[in-house]
Design a protein around this motif. Sequence first.
Motif, PDB file in Angstrom:
ATOM      1  N   ALA A  77      12.961  -5.912   3.377  1.00  0.00           N
ATOM      2  CA  ALA A  77      12.146  -6.721   4.293  1.00  0.00           C
ATOM      3  C   ALA A  77      12.229  -6.178   5.716  1.00  0.00           C
ATOM      4  O   ALA A  77      11.234  -6.180   6.461  1.00  0.00           O
ATOM      5  N   VAL A  80       9.904  -3.245   5.946  1.00  0.00           N
ATOM      6  CA  VAL A  80       8.519  -3.700   6.101  1.00  0.00           C
ATOM      7  C   VAL A  80       8.268  -4.158   7.540  1.00  0.00           C
ATOM      8  O   VAL A  80       7.237  -3.835   8.140  1.00  0.00           O
ATOM      9  N   PRO A 121       5.999  -2.093  -4.385  1.00  0.00           N
ATOM     10  CA  PRO A 121       5.578  -3.443  -3.962  1.00  0.00           C
ATOM     11  C   PRO A 121       5.702  -3.664  -2.450  1.00  0.00           C
ATOM     12  O   PRO A 121       4.889  -4.401  -1.869  1.00  0.00           O
ATOM     13  N   GLU A 122       6.691  -3.037  -1.832  1.00  0.00           N
ATOM     14  CA  GLU A 122       6.863  -3.215  -0.387  1.00  0.00           C
ATOM     15  C   GLU A 122       5.720  -2.546   0.377  1.00  0.00           C
ATOM     16  O   GLU A 122       5.183  -3.112   1.340  1.00  0.00           O
ATOM     17  N   LYS A 125       2.491  -4.513   0.244  1.00  0.00           N
ATOM     18  CA  LYS A 125       2.422  -5.637   1.184  1.00  0.00           C
ATOM     19  C   LYS A 125       1.784  -5.223   2.514  1.00  0.00           C
ATOM     20  O   LYS A 125       1.177  -6.040   3.208  1.00  0.00           O
TER      21      LYS A 125
END
Length: 260
Positions: A77, A80, A121-122, A125
């Motif tokens: 996270a 990101v 997946p990151e 996003k």
Amino acid sequence: MRKGIYYSLLPGETPEEKFAAAARFGFAGVEIPTLGSASERSRYLEAATANGIKIPSVMNQAHWASPMSDPDPAVRAKSVEGMMTSLETASAVGADTVLLVPAVVKPQVCTYQEAWDRSCPEIAKLIPEYAARKVGIGMENVWNKFLLSPLEFNRYVDDFNSPWVGAYFDVGNIMAYGYPEQWIVSLGHRIRKVHVKGFKVEDRTWCSLLASSIDWAAVMNAFRQVGYDDIITGELKGDGDTHEARMINISTDMDKILAM
């Protein structure tokens, strides 16, 4: 094609000094690091504009300390979040690409398959916001033990099914395990931006551009073959006893390469 240089390599302490130096040494563009505040971004843009310099790309700063392949979701996270700060920087200065190291394979921490499965997946996003801002994600080939063939790199990029995801191709980095001209032809339209540095294969050392093992004529032919006609950014210190001499060396070598 135009020549550029990475910001930190330029002489000077301030943005004003560094962008003035870029213009003095004949660079058309300067890639900058991710900037954390609106005032910084405004200052960099003003300094670049005052010297007739474009800022084509931004180097993300979070992908090594907080890789998108980390087993901890909180670390991913943070990665990101770092890319979103890079996007804010790019939007503010007019850059159309952010450089990203997509994953790092590590023993006992992240296998090759885990690097793939965690990072995708990151990155996904990020795509809607990057697309909305019309800024691309350029994934760089570095010595991260990941995406070690052009066919695999192509599959990784293509699986996102987005024109805003591509490759930030580093000609020097690839010399450790491949031939850049072959990679360029294979990556083709996926190449968003390019880094250059010199690398001697025989002793695996960095060097000046024209002292390297790279077949620059073949590299330039490959770029033209795939229609790449954007900035080529130097990411090396160059040879010379002074900072000025090193910049002259890099600029002169890049002129010779671009003319091949």
